[in-house]
Design an enzyme around this catalytic site. Structure first.
Site, PDB file in Angstrom:
ATOM      1  N   ASN A  28       0.798  -1.238   0.000  1.00 23.45           N
ATOM      2  CA  ASN A  28       0.000   0.000   0.000  1.00 23.45           C
ATOM      3  C   ASN A  28       0.832   1.291   0.000  1.00 23.45           C
ATOM      4  OD1 ASN A  28       0.633  -0.471   2.662  1.00 23.45           O
ATOM      5  ND2 ASN A  28      -1.375   0.074   3.462  1.00 23.45           N
ATOM      6  N   GLU A  39       4.524  -4.537  11.916  1.00 22.55           N
ATOM      7  CA  GLU A  39       3.606  -3.412  11.673  1.00 22.55           C
ATOM      8  C   GLU A  39       2.419  -3.997  10.918  1.00 22.55           C
ATOM      9  OE1 GLU A  39       4.172  -0.525  12.930  1.00 22.55           O
ATOM     10  OE2 GLU A  39       6.306  -0.610  13.367  1.00 22.55           O
ATOM     11  N   CYS A  81      -2.923   1.824   6.191  1.00 22.48           N
ATOM     12  CA  CYS A  81      -3.027   1.111   7.471  1.00 22.48           C
ATOM     13  C   CYS A  81      -3.588   2.059   8.512  1.00 22.48           C
ATOM     14  CB  CYS A  81      -1.657   0.601   7.884  1.00 22.48           C
ATOM     15  SG  CYS A  81      -0.390   1.875   7.844  1.00 22.48           S
ATOM     16  N   GLU A  91       8.603   2.243  14.571  1.00 25.00           N
ATOM     17  CA  GLU A  91       9.315   2.896  13.481  1.00 25.00           C
ATOM     18  C   GLU A  91       9.275   4.390  13.781  1.00 25.00           C
ATOM     19  OE1 GLU A  91       7.483   1.362   9.843  1.00 25.00           O
ATOM     20  OE2 GLU A  91       8.856  -0.331   9.981  1.00 25.00           O
TER      21      GLU A  91
HETATM   22  P1  NAD Z   1       0.496  -9.434   3.429  1.00 24.55           P
HETATM   23  O1  NAD Z   1       0.592  -9.854   4.830  1.00 24.55           O
HETATM   24  O2  NAD Z   1      -0.314 -10.228   2.493  1.00 24.55           O
HETATM   25  O3  NAD Z   1       1.949  -9.283   2.766  1.00 24.55           O
HETATM   26  C1  NAD Z   1       2.936  -8.423   3.292  1.00 24.55           C
HETATM   27  C2  NAD Z   1       4.296  -8.870   2.787  1.00 24.55           C
HETATM   28  O4  NAD Z   1       4.608 -10.143   3.352  1.00 24.55           O
HETATM   29  C3  NAD Z   1       4.381  -9.056   1.275  1.00 24.55           C
HETATM   30  O5  NAD Z   1       5.653  -8.648   0.832  1.00 24.55           O
HETATM   31  C4  NAD Z   1       4.209 -10.560   1.117  1.00 24.55           C
HETATM   32  O6  NAD Z   1       4.744 -11.070  -0.085  1.00 24.55           O
HETATM   33  C5  NAD Z   1       4.965 -11.070   2.325  1.00 24.55           C
HETATM   34  N1  NAD Z   1       4.586 -12.404   2.813  1.00 24.55           N
HETATM   35  C6  NAD Z   1       3.421 -13.055   2.642  1.00 24.55           C
HETATM   36  N2  NAD Z   1       3.450 -14.238   3.298  1.00 24.55           N
HETATM   37  C7  NAD Z   1       4.660 -14.326   3.902  1.00 24.55           C
HETATM   38  C8  NAD Z   1       5.291 -15.303   4.728  1.00 24.55           C
HETATM   39  N3  NAD Z   1       4.676 -16.431   5.083  1.00 24.55           N
HETATM   40  N4  NAD Z   1       6.544 -15.057   5.184  1.00 24.55           N
HETATM   41  C9  NAD Z   1       7.180 -13.893   4.871  1.00 24.55           C
HETATM   42  N5  NAD Z   1       6.637 -12.950   4.076  1.00 24.55           N
HETATM   43  C10 NAD Z   1       5.383 -13.149   3.595  1.00 24.55           C
HETATM   44  O7  NAD Z   1      -0.059  -7.934   3.502  1.00 24.55           O
HETATM   45  P2  NAD Z   1      -0.482  -6.980   2.329  1.00 24.55           P
HETATM   46  O8  NAD Z   1      -1.813  -7.340   1.823  1.00 24.55           O
HETATM   47  O9  NAD Z   1       0.637  -6.819   1.376  1.00 24.55           O
HETATM   48  O10 NAD Z   1      -0.568  -5.605   3.118  1.00 24.55           O
HETATM   49  C11 NAD Z   1      -1.714  -5.006   3.592  1.00 24.55           C
HETATM   50  C12 NAD Z   1      -1.718  -4.993   5.093  1.00 24.55           C
HETATM   51  O11 NAD Z   1      -0.586  -4.289   5.585  1.00 24.55           O
HETATM   52  C13 NAD Z   1      -2.921  -4.273   5.675  1.00 24.55           C
HETATM   53  O12 NAD Z   1      -3.461  -5.041   6.720  1.00 24.55           O
HETATM   54  C14 NAD Z   1      -2.354  -2.975   6.200  1.00 24.55           C
HETATM   55  O13 NAD Z   1      -3.066  -2.412   7.276  1.00 24.55           O
HETATM   56  C15 NAD Z   1      -1.000  -3.443   6.653  1.00 24.55           C
HETATM   57  N6  NAD Z   1      -0.101  -2.319   6.789  1.00 24.55           N
HETATM   58  C16 NAD Z   1       0.322  -1.996   8.039  1.00 24.55           C
HETATM   59  C17 NAD Z   1       1.137  -0.899   8.216  1.00 24.55           C
HETATM   60  C18 NAD Z   1       1.623  -0.516   9.582  1.00 24.55           C
HETATM   61  O14 NAD Z   1       2.517   0.313   9.659  1.00 24.55           O
HETATM   62  N7  NAD Z   1       1.076  -1.079  10.635  1.00 24.55           N
HETATM   63  C19 NAD Z   1       1.550  -0.135   7.112  1.00 24.55           C
HETATM   64  C20 NAD Z   1       1.102  -0.513   5.839  1.00 24.55           C
HETATM   65  C21 NAD Z   1       0.283  -1.611   5.691  1.00 24.55           C
END
Ligand code: NAD
Length: 481
Positions: free
Chosen positions: A144, A241, A275, A453
């Site tokens: 995102n 995060e 997020c 962070e």
């Molecule tokens: P996701 O969990 O599907 O993927 C995040 C990352 O992890 C990607 O690079 C993905 O390829 C990788 N990944 C997936 N499975 C994995 C595994 N088993 N081991 C290691 N890496 C793996 O999340 P998404 O859909 O890409 O992101 C959206 C989410 O991120 C939303 O829930 C959003 O709120 C959250 N987000 C949080 C913050 C924060 O600062 N808290 C900031 C931005 C986004």
């Protein structure tokens, strides 16, 4: 992929990056194999000693030069980010700018790295608490804010003397790869920042790699739990995060115009895919009609359109799956008794038919146990509820398992102080739109994760403390004069 200062990767095993605005291919990138992950971690491990022994001020200088180079390519990067992510060109430009300011912030802090001195531990004995970099850091990020999430990890990590292997989301690798190249051209040595492309399997191989000392992860709560479990083998440090569902409380005495403006920007920025965002509004019953009128006035003016078109405020959602999930959450909220006040549909213009667009939507009073209330809503849909008191608002706000951000709007300082102390979240904004500041630590609690962070805290998270005890000879008596 970008490993040891060079682009590398298979010409055959490639993933297509698709434009969310048109559903058409933008480019392809290689899919990392386990051998590629090993090569990237080896490159980072090989660069670590020289990098940690580089003067801290020099590390800051090189990061600063890299940041300037990225800034010089801001327009090119914004176009690339828009193409792969779908966010508007304006928002992409803002994100690249924020990438640069985050790097510059930490480049400036390079001279502030320090430990401490503990005098008088024992006779003629003092202690030093020295801070040391951890080693190879795996930075795994969501789609995102591909570059901002990268900056939040890479900047403090490398300024503190660590080296990094970053893994962008499989749908947004392009800007990250170009940025890694630009930072290297700006002076960041080969191996200090490496990038591998791929999805869950590649991420997991990185987390499990024995030479990785810390995993800095941004993504969903479900994936974060898997990452933490995998990192437990080898006792690696983890920072998570994760997802959020930020409450936004509007009291009767609030500046309703300013609150409505903040709710609109806070919900619909990045097409609602942030997020930290306004995800649940709890408004005092007495103020609800006026607040809603001012909110709807703004929401009706949000133009949905191609992200490259001037004047577009809402671009497409990032993937078709995200839009499908959003529509299911909305349908659930409406079935539960919610009233649709605006939006609720895919826009009808023919030119938007190929992308994953959705109208800016506001729903009044869905059930408190509907999906709009209990799940993270990652798209342009805002549920609003009336509450009878601040205590009810607080209880509803804290009923969520998530704890990322939170907001309260009131002119009553006592009420604001009370709320800020009790809202279960890593950030509370009082009478201002949700926005992150590099000077303030940011991170969630509960299902939103742990670890910080931004701020000085981020530097602490990329260093370890070591205690050194020094015994010296008793000071000699001063010679008689
Ligand atoms: P996701 O969990 O599907 O993927 C995040 C990352 O992890 C990607 O690079 C993905 O390829 C990788 N990944 C997936 N499975 C994995 C595994 N088993 N081991 C290691 N890496 C793996 O999340 P998404 O859909 O890409 O992101 C959206 C989410 O991120 C939303 O829930 C959003 O709120 C959250 N987000 C949080 C913050 C924060 O600062 N808290 C900031 C931005 C986004």
């Amino acid at each position: 992929m970008f490993i040891a200062g060079e682009f590398t990767g298979s010409e055959r095993q490639r993933t297509t990056v698709t434009s969310p605005a048109a559903g058409e291919p933008v480019d392809t990138v290689p899919e990392a194999t386990v051998a590629d992950v090993d090569a990237a971690v080896d490159a980072a491990g090989g660069a670590f000693d020289a990098w940690r022994n580089t003067r801290a001020s020099r590390r800051g200088e090189l990061l600063h030069r890299g940041a300037r180079r990225v800034l010089a390519h801001r327009e090119e990067l914004a176009r690339l980010l828009t193409a792969e992510h779908g966010k508007t060109l304006r928002e992409a430009g803002l994100e690249i700018h924020r990438f640069v300011t985050t790097l510059e912030h930490y480049a400036g802090l390079a001279r502030e790295l320090r430990g401490s001195h503990v005098p008088g531990l024992d006779h003629n004995t003092y202690g030093l608490i020295v801070r040391r970099p951890l080693g190879v850091v795996a930075a795994i990020v969501a789609w995102n804010f591909p570059t901002l999430l990268l900056a939040n990890k890479v900047a403090p990590a490398i300024v503190a003397g660590n080296t990094v292997v970053a893994k962008p989301a499989p749908t947004t690798p392009l800007t990250t790869l170009r940025i890694a190249e630009l930072l290297h051209e700006g002076g960041v040595p080969a191996g200090v920042l490496n990038v591998v492309c791929g999805g869950a399997e590649v991420g997991e191989a990185l987390v499990r790699h024995p030479a990785v000392r810390k995993v800095a992860f941004t993504g969903t709560t479900a994936t974060g739990e898997r990452v933490a479990a995998a990192a437990a083998a080898g006792a690696k440090r983890v920072a998570l995060e994760l997802s959020g569902s930020d409450p936004f409380i509007v009291c009767e005495d609030a500046d309703l115009d300013a609150a409505a403006s903040a709710a609109s920007v806070g919900r619909f920025f990045n097409a609602g895919q942030s997020c930290l965002a306004v995800k649940r509004v709890y408004c005092a019953e007495e103020a609800l009609d006026t607040f809603l009128q001012r909110l709807l006035d703004r929401v009706r003016k949000l133009t949905v359109g191609p992200p490259t078109m001037g004047g577009t405020v809402l671009g497409p959602l990032h993937t078709e799956a995200l839009r499908d999930r959003l529509e299911r959450q909305l349908a659930d909220g409406l079935e539960s008794g919610g009233e649709l006040l605006v939006g609720g549909e895919r826009p009808q213009h023919a030119e938007l038919a190929g992308g994953w667009y959705f109208d800016a939507t506001v729903v009044s009073r869905p059930a408190h146990d509907s999906r709009l209330a209990t799940e993270e809503v990652l798209g342009p849909v805002l549920p609003v509820w009336a509450v009878a008191s601040l205590d009810e608002a607080m209880a509803r706000a804290n009923a969520s398992p998530f704890g990322l951000g939170s907001s309260i709007w009131t002119r009553d300082l006592d009420a604001a102080t009370y709320a800020a102390g009790r809202l279960e979240a890593g950030y509370t904004w009082i009478n201002c739109p949700p926005r992150l500041y590099e000077q303030l630590p940011f991170g969630g609690i509960g299902a939103s994760g742990f670890g910080k962070e931004h701020g000085h805290e981020a530097l602490d998270q990329y260093t370890d403390s070591k205690s050194v005890v020094v015994r010296h000879r008793p000071p000699r008596a001063a010679p008689a004069s």
